[in-house]
Design a protein around this motif. Structure first.
Motif: not given
Lengths: 192, 192
Positions: A170-174
């Motif tokens: 996701a290229k996200s740390d969520k």
DNA sequence: ATTATATTAGACCGGTCGGTTTAATACGTG
DNA sequence: CACGTATTAAACCGACCGGTCTAATATAAT
């Protein structure tokens, strides 16, 4: 005596980093050589079994680094659930830093090669086992039963590996942040 | 009109299966061609963008198959927690069957290529998103809040992806079995 | 200094990779 | 049948793959 270890160690560290990022087949020997500035002759001097042998040692190296990373947090936090939560939060921090990319430590190589290279599969399995046991030990020391601790170790390892994969994709740390946030709710003992 | 779809569809199905098993770089175009009995000219006729384009469509195909697999179980089981548990149990069954190997459906390719191919990364991200939403919807329909459902979707997806990776690497269904067994305990609502 | 050994250096190998090209062939439609 | 398009077929390409080999060069011990 110092140069030797440096050359071999440099090879292992560089290979470890590149394999984490791009998996096994995604990294050529020449990539490792160019990045570490070491000639091909040296590689086959230290690793007569070639790429596969180097990969096995790189996996072993990664295993050790990760264990150190886990235990450092665990020593600072007594409550095992809080400790796991802190561990995941630190993971988020480390992954944010783009200078020393973490990648999918063992997962990338494991998912590629588990069916085509027994030595690599075994090395990855050994890493997963020891990480799981590092988690389990924390719960045993806190008074959990052996079976409880073992099961929790498996679940924690799975959710972290999965979370890393989701965050990278996701290229996200969520995903990892949500997991860290929900860890107390997930692991809280309820009936019994 | 029928042959066309068969040729293109065969290409996608074969690629999907091989990529699931051995990742992206681990599968050569010639492997896909040999296994499907389709000549290279046809591949580049249907997929002028080559291997990457074929991979993107193979990922889309896998995404759809998995959604069907999830929803089929979900329709049979009302309680969302039981439904997730059954879903994982079925996954264990399917993975035991060595005739049609499941592999690490999207994980292998995602972990390899997330940093080197945006089209592939996006395709994998889209698959993960839709799977997560398939899980979330089940919880929303059962009355969970939107945030609760979203967070649970992330956690379920992560623990399943991680569990598959652990089971493949261990060559054992134990990790996934433990996860299935513990799902009610993990997801049970406690305080609130 | 001499010898044995550990290490470096990189040219080289056959094989395979993804991709291109060109020509032949099947096919749908007038 | 004839014509234009969709499809198949495979020879071919340069690049790169992991791996080998031989010779040069440090290094250490005698």
């Amino acid at each position: 005596m110092t140069k030797k270890l440096n050359t071999k160690g440099m090879l292992i560290e560089t290979a470890s980093r590149l394999f984490r990022m791009r998996g096994y087949d995604g990294v050529g020997l020449n990539d490792i050589l160019k990045e570490s500035g070491i000639p091909k002759g040296s590689l086959y001097h230290y690793f007569p079994e070639g790429k596969e042998g180097l990969a096995v040692e790189a996996i072993r190296h990664t295993k050790g680094v990760v264990i150190g990373f886990i235990e450092e947090v665990f020593e600072r936090t007594e409550d095992p659930i809080k400790a796991v939560q802190n561990h995941i939060c630190e993971l988020v921090e480390v992954m944010r830093d783009e200078k020393e990319p973490v990648g999918f430590p063992i997962g990338a190589i494991a998912s590629e090669k588990h069916s085509t290279s027994e030595p690599i599969r075994k090395a990855c399995h050994s890493a997963f086992e020891e990480w799981k046991e590092t988690y389990s030990r924390k719960f045993i020391r806190a008074g959990y039963s052996e079976k409880q601790a073992e099961d929790l170790g498996i679940i924690i390892l799975a959710v972290i590996e999965g979370g890393i994969l989701l965050s990278l994709t996701a290229k996200s740390d969520k995903p990892l942040r949500v997991i860290a946030e929900q860890i107390p709710m997930l692991l809280a003992k309820k009936s019994g």
